[in-house]
Every structure is written in C-alpha cells, then in structure tokens.
Design a protein around this motif. Structure first.
Motif, PDB file in Angstrom:
ATOM      1  N   ASP A  74       4.277  19.675  43.134  1.00 42.05           N
ATOM      2  CA  ASP A  74       5.441  20.469  42.738  1.00 42.05           C
ATOM      3  C   ASP A  74       5.880  20.181  41.305  1.00 42.05           C
ATOM      4  OD1 ASP A  74       6.072  21.773  45.370  1.00 42.05           O
ATOM      5  OD2 ASP A  74       6.211  19.669  45.974  1.00 42.05           O
ATOM      6  N   GLY A  75       5.277  19.178  40.676  1.00 42.06           N
ATOM      7  CA  GLY A  75       5.651  18.862  39.316  1.00 42.06           C
ATOM      8  C   GLY A  75       4.881  17.667  38.786  1.00 42.06           C
ATOM      9  N   VAL A  76       4.959  17.485  37.467  1.00 43.73           N
ATOM     10  CA  VAL A  76       4.341  16.343  36.793  1.00 43.73           C
ATOM     11  C   VAL A  76       5.425  15.645  35.971  1.00 43.73           C
ATOM     12  CG1 VAL A  76       2.549  15.546  35.213  1.00 43.73           C
ATOM     13  CG2 VAL A  76       2.141  17.571  36.641  1.00 43.73           C
ATOM     14  N   ALA A  77       5.585  14.362  36.200  1.00 44.83           N
ATOM     15  CA  ALA A  77       6.565  13.563  35.462  1.00 44.83           C
ATOM     16  C   ALA A  77       5.835  12.649  34.492  1.00 44.83           C
ATOM     17  CB  ALA A  77       7.412  12.734  36.425  1.00 44.83           C
ATOM     18  N   TYR A  78       6.438  12.416  33.337  1.00 46.16           N
ATOM     19  CA  TYR A  78       5.798  11.544  32.360  1.00 46.16           C
ATOM     20  C   TYR A  78       6.859  10.794  31.571  1.00 46.16           C
ATOM     21  CZ  TYR A  78       6.975  15.269  29.027  1.00 46.16           C
ATOM     22  OH  TYR A  78       7.650  16.199  28.265  1.00 46.16           O
ATOM     23  N   THR A  79       6.478   9.632  31.076  1.00 48.67           N
ATOM     24  CA  THR A  79       7.382   8.844  30.245  1.00 48.67           C
ATOM     25  C   THR A  79       7.462   9.470  28.867  1.00 48.67           C
ATOM     26  OG1 THR A  79       6.726   6.843  31.435  1.00 48.67           O
ATOM     27  CG2 THR A  79       7.876   6.548  29.346  1.00 48.67           C
ATOM     28  N   ALA A  80       8.655   9.884  28.474  1.00 54.61           N
ATOM     29  CA  ALA A  80       8.866  10.501  27.165  1.00 54.61           C
ATOM     30  C   ALA A  80       9.485   9.527  26.167  1.00 54.61           C
ATOM     31  CB  ALA A  80       9.751  11.733  27.308  1.00 54.61           C
ATOM     32  N   GLY A  81       9.802   8.321  26.598  1.00 55.91           N
ATOM     33  CA  GLY A  81      10.382   7.312  25.718  1.00 55.91           C
ATOM     34  C   GLY A  81      11.256   6.365  26.537  1.00 55.91           C
ATOM     35  N   PRO A  82      11.720   5.306  25.941  1.00 56.84           N
ATOM     36  CA  PRO A  82      11.270   4.772  24.661  1.00 56.84           C
ATOM     37  C   PRO A  82       9.925   4.070  24.809  1.00 56.84           C
ATOM     38  CG  PRO A  82      12.911   3.335  25.627  1.00 56.84           C
ATOM     39  CD  PRO A  82      12.806   4.512  26.534  1.00 56.84           C
ATOM     40  N   GLY A  83       9.292   3.776  23.675  1.00 57.81           N
ATOM     41  CA  GLY A  83       7.993   3.130  23.709  1.00 57.81           C
ATOM     42  C   GLY A  83       7.264   3.341  22.399  1.00 57.81           C
ATOM     43  N   LEU A  84       5.970   3.078  22.403  1.00 56.55           N
ATOM     44  CA  LEU A  84       5.136   3.297  21.231  1.00 56.55           C
ATOM     45  C   LEU A  84       4.847   4.785  21.118  1.00 56.55           C
ATOM     46  CD1 LEU A  84       2.572   0.393  21.791  1.00 56.55           C
ATOM     47  CD2 LEU A  84       4.631   0.356  20.362  1.00 56.55           C
ATOM     48  N   GLY A 137      10.204  -6.840  28.163  1.00 53.03           N
ATOM     49  CA  GLY A 137       9.729  -7.275  26.861  1.00 53.03           C
ATOM     50  C   GLY A 137      10.407  -6.579  25.709  1.00 53.03           C
ATOM     51  N   GLY A 138      10.930  -5.380  25.951  1.00 52.03           N
ATOM     52  CA  GLY A 138      11.538  -4.624  24.874  1.00 52.03           C
ATOM     53  C   GLY A 138      13.024  -4.401  25.010  1.00 52.03           C
ATOM     54  N   HIS A 139      13.587  -4.671  26.196  1.00 55.16           N
ATOM     55  CA  HIS A 139      14.994  -4.362  26.436  1.00 55.16           C
ATOM     56  C   HIS A 139      15.640  -5.433  27.311  1.00 55.16           C
ATOM     57  CE1 HIS A 139      12.969  -0.506  25.668  1.00 55.16           C
ATOM     58  NE2 HIS A 139      14.095  -0.123  25.123  1.00 55.16           N
ATOM     59  N   THR A 140      16.891  -5.726  27.023  1.00 58.91           N
ATOM     60  CA  THR A 140      17.722  -6.537  27.911  1.00 58.91           C
ATOM     61  C   THR A 140      19.100  -5.909  27.921  1.00 58.91           C
ATOM     62  OG1 THR A 140      16.470  -8.552  27.414  1.00 58.91           O
ATOM     63  CG2 THR A 140      18.632  -8.831  28.413  1.00 58.91           C
ATOM     64  N   ASP A 160      16.565 -10.389  20.041  1.00 58.68           N
ATOM     65  CA  ASP A 160      15.351 -10.290  20.850  1.00 58.68           C
ATOM     66  C   ASP A 160      15.682  -9.962  22.303  1.00 58.68           C
ATOM     67  OD1 ASP A 160      13.979 -11.018  18.623  1.00 58.68           O
ATOM     68  OD2 ASP A 160      13.473 -13.043  19.293  1.00 58.68           O
ATOM     69  N   ALA A 161      14.823  -9.167  22.928  1.00 61.31           N
ATOM     70  CA  ALA A 161      14.893  -9.009  24.375  1.00 61.31           C
ATOM     71  C   ALA A 161      14.408 -10.301  25.025  1.00 61.31           C
ATOM     72  CB  ALA A 161      14.025  -7.840  24.820  1.00 61.31           C
ATOM     73  N   ALA A 162      14.808 -10.545  26.266  1.00 63.38           N
ATOM     74  CA  ALA A 162      14.425 -11.779  26.946  1.00 63.38           C
ATOM     75  C   ALA A 162      12.912 -11.899  27.067  1.00 63.38           C
ATOM     76  CB  ALA A 162      15.075 -11.832  28.321  1.00 63.38           C
ATOM     77  N   GLY A 163      12.253 -10.807  27.445  1.00 62.58           N
ATOM     78  CA  GLY A 163      10.800 -10.844  27.589  1.00 62.58           C
ATOM     79  C   GLY A 163      10.105 -11.111  26.274  1.00 62.58           C
ATOM     80  N   GLU A 164      10.646 -10.548  25.187  1.00 58.57           N
ATOM     81  CA  GLU A 164      10.096 -10.789  23.853  1.00 58.57           C
ATOM     82  C   GLU A 164      10.227 -12.265  23.487  1.00 58.57           C
ATOM     83  OE1 GLU A 164      10.854  -9.189  19.258  1.00 58.57           O
ATOM     84  OE2 GLU A 164      12.223  -8.626  20.891  1.00 58.57           O
ATOM     85  N   ALA A 165      11.360 -12.866  23.828  1.00 56.71           N
ATOM     86  CA  ALA A 165      11.564 -14.284  23.548  1.00 56.71           C
ATOM     87  C   ALA A 165      10.582 -15.140  24.335  1.00 56.71           C
ATOM     88  CB  ALA A 165      13.005 -14.678  23.878  1.00 56.71           C
ATOM     89  N   PHE A 166      10.314 -14.768  25.593  1.00 57.38           N
ATOM     90  CA  PHE A 166       9.313 -15.488  26.390  1.00 57.38           C
ATOM     91  C   PHE A 166       7.953 -15.433  25.701  1.00 57.38           C
ATOM     92  CE2 PHE A 166      12.210 -15.669  29.999  1.00 57.38           C
ATOM     93  CZ  PHE A 166      11.740 -16.750  30.729  1.00 57.38           C
ATOM     94  N   ASP A 167       7.566 -14.253  25.229  1.00 55.67           N
ATOM     95  CA  ASP A 167       6.262 -14.095  24.574  1.00 55.67           C
ATOM     96  C   ASP A 167       6.172 -14.944  23.312  1.00 55.67           C
ATOM     97  OD1 ASP A 167       5.298 -12.334  26.468  1.00 55.67           O
ATOM     98  OD2 ASP A 167       5.849 -10.541  25.346  1.00 55.67           O
TER      99      ASP A 167
END
Length: 341
Positions: A74-84, A137-140, A160-167
């Motif tokens: 019945d439809g197609v969903a896709y990530t439109a953002g945020p991201g690369l 990694g990108g958001h907190t 920094d996001a928490a995940g980014e700090a872990f990395d």
C-alpha cells in the motif's frame, strides 16, 4: 496497510515490510561497519556507493521473506533525513522509483521519529504522551512526545552526541570503530572506583547535556597513564568503566529531571546507545523507584533498521500523508518541524 520501508541514512542499509494487522513480515539489514572500521569512522562517499549495491537485492530478499508481491503493498516509506545527504538520496531515489512504478504512494520518514517509535513494535508498548530519550551516534535528545509528530524538545546535547563521544573515547584507547559496543564490553572488566569522571552539566538546572568535556577528561586520563600505547589491558578496562559510568549517570540524572518536570509516568529510550546494558539496567532501576515505566526496543531495533521506517511510514500513510515531487532529502531536520497527526 502493508508498507515497504527503506533506511539508508548512514552506514546501514535496512529494508522491511510491515503490516498494520499482521505486524513485521520480513526485514534485512546490511551493516557497513567492517568497511568503515579501517578508517576509524564513516566515509560518506563509500557509504553512498555501498547503499547503491545493497538496497535493491535487499528489497527483493525481504519481499520474498514477507511473501509479498508489489500489488500487495500500500506504500513505500523511506528515510528522508537527517543523515548523510548522499546516502539518503540513494534510499529516497529507489523508494520513490519503486512507488511510482508500482502506482502506490511514498512517504517520507524522519530518521529520529523512526527510532522514537521503534519501542511501539514491541508487545509491551507505551502510549502517548511520554518522555523520550533519543540517544545515538548523531543525536542526544530529551523530548516531550504528546502524539505522533507532536514533539517538543526538553533538552539536548550542546556539543557531541553520547554515541559520538563513545566512538571518540574508544578511538583514544585504540579500540577501533564502532566504539560503543567495545567500551561496553571492556567496561565489564573494569575496576570500580579507580577513576571517577565528571558528570557534565548535572550541577546546574536544566535538561541540556554535554559530552565533549567528558571526552577531554578521558584524553587527559590516558595522557596521565603514559598515552594510548602505554595502556595495559586493565588500564583500558578501568578507563572504559569510568567513561561509561559517567555517561550513563549523566543521562539518568537528566531523565529523572524530565520526568519530574513533565509529570509523565512513561519513559521511552531509543537509538543505538539504548542497547547499552548498563544504561538499561540502571535507568530501569531508577525509574522503577519513581513509579515510571521504561520502554525500549529490542536490540536489533536500536540501531538503524528498516522495520522502524516501515512502521513509522505506515502510521503516517494511515493518517493520509504522502510525499510530493520533487524528491527531497534533508541532512539536518529538526524533529519539531514534523507535522502533528
């Protein structure tokens, strides 16, 4: 309603089919972690090229697994953002082309709304309104989630996001990428109390967070121990434990304040860092003491995945939403700009 979901915001290609009556019918995920590990982080151009290679084979695989033909969708969903931007364009282009060819609507999904709604895939699911901790990694972010698309930011990381700090902390210790799982595993062998790292911005009111100072404190501790190459395995474990404890405590303190401020009795935690076992255990214990129910997705839905995109897309398609031409993606996209449904 049966929806195909495609996630391609960063370094994982996720595809899933979700049915609003039958639940999740099929899903597949390809992670690019091994490819990016040699560079110590995600290389956007390589990520985009790999999405091109993976997405259509995964769509075919998942449709077969879900025993679904195109005329049943019945439809197609896709990530439109945020991201690369480049990675987003791959998923968006494929999704819109499939929807056009099949004669069905497409719908844009906000990546972080996908994470926020992932716990609703579980048998025990929260009900709006609730407080949401989105930690990746990108958001907190700490959100007041009043309803689908109706979100107000209570607090967020100012650096920094928490995940980014872990990395980054893992890279300082020579642990490789991605850092979160490696620090968590090493922390289990750490000596409690050897090091105590600061809990940033917890000595002042408010719900904003900071993790860059914690990262700097980690670097200085490693320097005091003689540098990365001089660390023993126990040194690494002890630093990892201190870093994880400080990060977890910071998030817990802010969550406690958010629950007090809103008066809500439900807390949702989602995003890659929500898979951390120490965070789940300690936050669950603290919330239980306060009569707050804690919800989080199964580990496979904490990282980027197609199931959360298919699910979020199904909810928006049910509400009458669909994407218009031209195809747009947004590398930055505040959650507060979403339409409330």
């Amino acid at each position: 309603m049966r929806v195909l979901g495609i996630e391609s915001s960063c370094d994982e290609t996720g595809v899933a089919v979700y049915d609003t009556r039958e639940g999740l019918l099929g899903q597949a995920l390809f992670s690019q972690v091994d490819m990016h590990a040699r560079y110590g982080g995600v290389v956007p151009e390589l990520a985009s090229r790999d999405h091109v290679r993976r997405v259509l084979p995964l769509v075919k695989q998942v449709l077969a697994e879900a025993d679904t033909c195109a005329d049943q969708l019945d439809g197609v969903a896709y990530t439109a953002g945020p991201g690369l931007a480049g990675a987003l364009l791959v998923g968006a282009g494929v999704a819109r082309s499939l929807a056009f060819g099949w004669g069905i609507p497409a719908v844009e999904v906000h990546h972080m709304e996908g994470h926020l709604l992932a716990p609703l895939l579980e048998a025990r699911a929260p009900q709006f309104p609730f407080v949401a901790l989105l930690v990746s990694g990108g958001h907190t972010l700490l959100l007041d989630a009043k309803g689908l698309g109706d979100y107000a930011i209570l607090g967020e990381s100012v650096d920094d996001a928490a995940g980014e700090a872990f990395d980054k902390a893992a890279k300082m210790m020579g642990l490789g990428y991605p850092g979160g799982p490696r620090i968590a595993a090493l922390a289990e062998k750490g000596t409690p109390g050897r090091f105590r790292f600061p809990r940033p911005m917890t000595d002042r009111p408010g719900l904003d967070m900071s993790f860059s100072g914690l990262k700097t404190f980690t670097l200085n501790t490693i320097h005091d121990l003689g540098g990365k190459d001089a660390l023993s395995e126990q040194d690494r474990a002890d630093v990892a434990l201190a870093f994880e404890e400080a990060s977890v405590d910071t998030l817990i303190i802010k969550c406690r304040r958010a629950m007090e401020q809103t008066g809500y009795t439900q807390l949702v935690m989602a995003g890659g860092v929500s898979a951390n076992r120490s965070l789940r255990a300690k936050l669950g214990e603290q919330m239980k003491k306060r009569g707050v129910e804690l919800f989080y997705p199964a580990p496979q839905y904490c990282t980027d995945n197609g199931a959360m995109i298919a699910f979020a897309g199904a909810l928006r398609l049910q509400a009458g939403e669909s994407a218009e031409l031209p195809i747009k993606v947004r590398a930055r996209w505040p959650l507060t700009e979403l339409a409330a449904l």
